[in-house]
Design a protein around this motif. Structure first.
Motif, PDB file in Angstrom:
ATOM      1  N   TYR A 287      41.482  44.126  36.698  1.00 19.60           N
ATOM      2  CA  TYR A 287      42.559  45.095  36.897  1.00 19.60           C
ATOM      3  C   TYR A 287      43.335  44.678  38.138  1.00 19.60           C
ATOM      4  CZ  TYR A 287      44.945  49.530  37.780  1.00 19.60           C
ATOM      5  OH  TYR A 287      45.896  50.491  38.004  1.00 19.60           O
ATOM      6  N   THR A 288      44.655  44.605  38.055  1.00 18.06           N
ATOM      7  CA  THR A 288      45.486  44.204  39.195  1.00 18.06           C
ATOM      8  C   THR A 288      46.505  45.293  39.505  1.00 18.06           C
ATOM      9  OG1 THR A 288      47.093  43.074  37.774  1.00 18.06           O
ATOM     10  CG2 THR A 288      45.300  41.745  38.654  1.00 18.06           C
ATOM     11  N   TRP A 289      46.798  45.478  40.803  1.00 20.38           N
ATOM     12  CA  TRP A 289      47.792  46.473  41.204  1.00 20.38           C
ATOM     13  C   TRP A 289      48.378  46.139  42.566  1.00 20.38           C
ATOM     14  CZ3 TRP A 289      42.619  47.082  41.625  1.00 20.38           C
ATOM     15  CH2 TRP A 289      42.121  47.513  42.841  1.00 20.38           C
ATOM     16  N   HIS A 290      49.534  46.740  42.864  1.00 19.47           N
ATOM     17  CA  HIS A 290      50.231  46.591  44.137  1.00 19.47           C
ATOM     18  C   HIS A 290      49.550  47.516  45.135  1.00 19.47           C
ATOM     19  CE1 HIS A 290      53.391  46.778  47.147  1.00 19.47           C
ATOM     20  NE2 HIS A 290      53.950  45.728  46.551  1.00 19.47           N
ATOM     21  N   THR A 291      49.134  47.002  46.269  1.00 15.78           N
ATOM     22  CA  THR A 291      48.328  47.789  47.202  1.00 15.78           C
ATOM     23  C   THR A 291      49.072  48.936  47.870  1.00 15.78           C
ATOM     24  OG1 THR A 291      48.771  46.135  48.904  1.00 15.78           O
ATOM     25  CG2 THR A 291      46.686  45.959  47.721  1.00 15.78           C
ATOM     26  N   SER A 292      50.375  48.827  48.066  1.00 16.41           N
ATOM     27  CA  SER A 292      51.084  49.912  48.755  1.00 16.41           C
ATOM     28  C   SER A 292      51.754  50.895  47.812  1.00 16.41           C
ATOM     29  CB  SER A 292      52.118  49.354  49.736  1.00 16.41           C
ATOM     30  OG  SER A 292      53.076  48.595  49.039  1.00 16.41           O
ATOM     31  N   THR A 293      52.166  50.449  46.618  1.00 15.54           N
ATOM     32  CA  THR A 293      52.875  51.354  45.709  1.00 15.54           C
ATOM     33  C   THR A 293      52.018  51.820  44.538  1.00 15.54           C
ATOM     34  OG1 THR A 293      53.700  49.590  44.279  1.00 15.54           O
ATOM     35  CG2 THR A 293      55.040  50.172  46.212  1.00 15.54           C
ATOM     36  N   GLY A 294      50.941  51.108  44.243  1.00 19.36           N
ATOM     37  CA  GLY A 294      50.113  51.444  43.096  1.00 19.36           C
ATOM     38  C   GLY A 294      50.625  50.855  41.794  1.00 19.36           C
ATOM     39  N   ALA A 295      51.788  50.191  41.822  1.00 23.21           N
ATOM     40  CA  ALA A 295      52.322  49.560  40.607  1.00 23.21           C
ATOM     41  C   ALA A 295      51.389  48.438  40.168  1.00 23.21           C
ATOM     42  CB  ALA A 295      53.721  49.004  40.884  1.00 23.21           C
ATOM     43  N   VAL A 296      51.380  48.154  38.880  1.00 24.99           N
ATOM     44  CA  VAL A 296      50.471  47.128  38.370  1.00 24.99           C
ATOM     45  C   VAL A 296      50.898  45.736  38.805  1.00 24.99           C
ATOM     46  CG1 VAL A 296      49.799  48.488  36.386  1.00 24.99           C
ATOM     47  CG2 VAL A 296      51.687  46.874  36.180  1.00 24.99           C
ATOM     48  N   GLY A 297      49.909  44.851  38.927  1.00 22.56           N
ATOM     49  CA  GLY A 297      50.175  43.453  39.237  1.00 22.56           C
ATOM     50  C   GLY A 297      50.561  42.698  37.981  1.00 22.56           C
ATOM     51  N   THR A 298      51.000  41.471  38.144  1.00 26.48           N
ATOM     52  CA  THR A 298      51.464  40.703  36.986  1.00 26.48           C
ATOM     53  C   THR A 298      50.650  39.449  36.705  1.00 26.48           C
ATOM     54  OG1 THR A 298      53.046  39.563  38.396  1.00 26.48           O
ATOM     55  CG2 THR A 298      53.831  41.507  37.225  1.00 26.48           C
ATOM     56  N   SER A 299      49.913  38.926  37.678  1.00 27.05           N
ATOM     57  CA  SER A 299      49.112  37.733  37.411  1.00 27.05           C
ATOM     58  C   SER A 299      47.936  37.673  38.375  1.00 27.05           C
ATOM     59  CB  SER A 299      49.958  36.465  37.513  1.00 27.05           C
ATOM     60  OG  SER A 299      50.533  36.354  38.789  1.00 27.05           O
ATOM     61  N   ALA A 300      46.903  36.929  37.977  1.00 25.12           N
ATOM     62  CA  ALA A 300      45.690  36.852  38.789  1.00 25.12           C
ATOM     63  C   ALA A 300      44.925  35.578  38.476  1.00 25.12           C
ATOM     64  CB  ALA A 300      44.804  38.067  38.535  1.00 25.12           C
ATOM     65  N   CYS A 301      43.974  35.263  39.342  1.00 27.00           N
ATOM     66  CA  CYS A 301      42.989  34.203  39.117  1.00 27.00           C
ATOM     67  C   CYS A 301      41.619  34.864  39.123  1.00 27.00           C
ATOM     68  CB  CYS A 301      43.029  33.159  40.224  1.00 27.00           C
ATOM     69  SG  CYS A 301      44.525  32.180  40.261  1.00 27.00           S
ATOM     70  N   MET A 302      40.719  34.395  38.279  1.00 23.14           N
ATOM     71  CA  MET A 302      39.380  34.968  38.213  1.00 23.14           C
ATOM     72  C   MET A 302      38.377  33.842  38.016  1.00 23.14           C
ATOM     73  SD  MET A 302      36.699  36.214  35.945  1.00 23.14           S
ATOM     74  CE  MET A 302      37.410  35.752  34.426  1.00 23.14           C
ATOM     75  N   SER A 303      37.206  33.966  38.643  1.00 25.20           N
ATOM     76  CA  SER A 303      36.152  32.991  38.409  1.00 25.20           C
ATOM     77  C   SER A 303      34.796  33.699  38.349  1.00 25.20           C
ATOM     78  CB  SER A 303      36.136  31.899  39.472  1.00 25.20           C
ATOM     79  OG  SER A 303      35.778  32.437  40.728  1.00 25.20           O
ATOM     80  N   ILE A 304      33.872  33.069  37.645  1.00 21.76           N
ATOM     81  CA  ILE A 304      32.497  33.571  37.525  1.00 21.76           C
ATOM     82  C   ILE A 304      31.561  32.446  37.876  1.00 21.76           C
ATOM     83  CG2 ILE A 304      30.741  34.497  35.976  1.00 21.76           C
ATOM     84  CD1 ILE A 304      32.996  35.577  34.210  1.00 21.76           C
ATOM     85  N   ARG A 305      30.525  32.768  38.621  1.00 27.50           N
ATOM     86  CA  ARG A 305      29.425  31.835  38.901  1.00 27.50           C
ATOM     87  C   ARG A 305      28.160  32.483  38.371  1.00 27.50           C
ATOM     88  NH1 ARG A 305      33.076  30.712  42.783  1.00 27.50           N
ATOM     89  NH2 ARG A 305      33.105  28.628  43.652  1.00 27.50           N
ATOM     90  N   GLY A 306      27.521  31.839  37.409  1.00 29.19           N
ATOM     91  CA  GLY A 306      26.318  32.393  36.835  1.00 29.19           C
ATOM     92  C   GLY A 306      25.673  31.427  35.858  1.00 29.19           C
ATOM     93  N   ASP A 307      24.503  31.806  35.341  1.00 33.95           N
ATOM     94  CA  ASP A 307      23.772  30.957  34.423  1.00 33.95           C
ATOM     95  C   ASP A 307      24.253  31.184  33.003  1.00 33.95           C
ATOM     96  OD1 ASP A 307      22.178  29.943  36.473  1.00 33.95           O
ATOM     97  OD2 ASP A 307      20.711  31.565  36.263  1.00 33.95           O
ATOM     98  N   LEU A 308      24.716  30.115  32.362  1.00 39.19           N
ATOM     99  CA  LEU A 308      25.134  30.208  30.969  1.00 39.19           C
ATOM    100  C   LEU A 308      23.911  30.339  30.064  1.00 39.19           C
ATOM    101  CD1 LEU A 308      27.922  27.474  30.968  1.00 39.19           C
ATOM    102  CD2 LEU A 308      28.235  29.952  30.979  1.00 39.19           C
ATOM    103  N   ALA A 309      24.106  30.983  28.922  1.00 42.40           N
ATOM    104  CA  ALA A 309      22.991  31.194  27.978  1.00 42.40           C
ATOM    105  C   ALA A 309      22.568  29.883  27.345  1.00 42.40           C
ATOM    106  CB  ALA A 309      23.409  32.169  26.891  1.00 42.40           C
TER     107      ALA A 309
END
Length: 121
Positions: free
Chosen positions: A99-121
């Motif tokens: 979930y992304t949003w603008h910190t001062s206005t609460g408006a939604v964000g438009t893009s992001a980067c995400m990563s996961i570190r964990g054991d694959l099945a």
């Protein structure tokens, strides 16, 4: 500087793989726009994204995880004047939502980067 070249790295007995200690790398990573579209070409272990509503995106993994005990982080992309934030939620063994949003206005964000570190099945 030296080069190391090898076809196989094995344990001391030469009979099996080596143990890697204290190694960490992302097993899933993506840069995306909210609403399910990709930005650029950077993905790792991602089969698709889905639009879950305003500012909410689910990232579906090509290879699943052994469990939902993994480290995940998300960063919203914006200019310095338009500070945004992102958070992850709803982990499963095959997906994670952002979930992304603008910190001062609460408006939604438009893009992001995400990563996961964990054991694959």
């Amino acid at each position: 500087m030296s080069d190391i070249r090898a076809n196989t790295i094995s344990d001391a007995a030469g009979t099996g793989p080596i143990d890697l200690h204290k190694q960490s790398a992302a097993t899933t990573a993506i840069r995306f726009t909210t609403g399910g579209g990709y930005v650029g070409t950077f993905t790792l272990n991602v089969s698709s994204t889905s639009d879950d509503g305003t500012g909410r995106t689910t990232v579906n993994c090509s290879s699943g995880y052994a469990n939902t005990v993994f480290a995940a982080n998300a960063t919203a992309l914006a200019s310095a004047q338009n500070a945004r934030t992102a958070m992850t939620y709803g982990p499963t063994t095959s997906s994670l939502s952002v979930y992304t949003w603008h910190t001062s206005t609460g408006a939604v964000g438009t893009s992001a980067c995400m990563s996961i570190r964990g054991d694959l099945a």
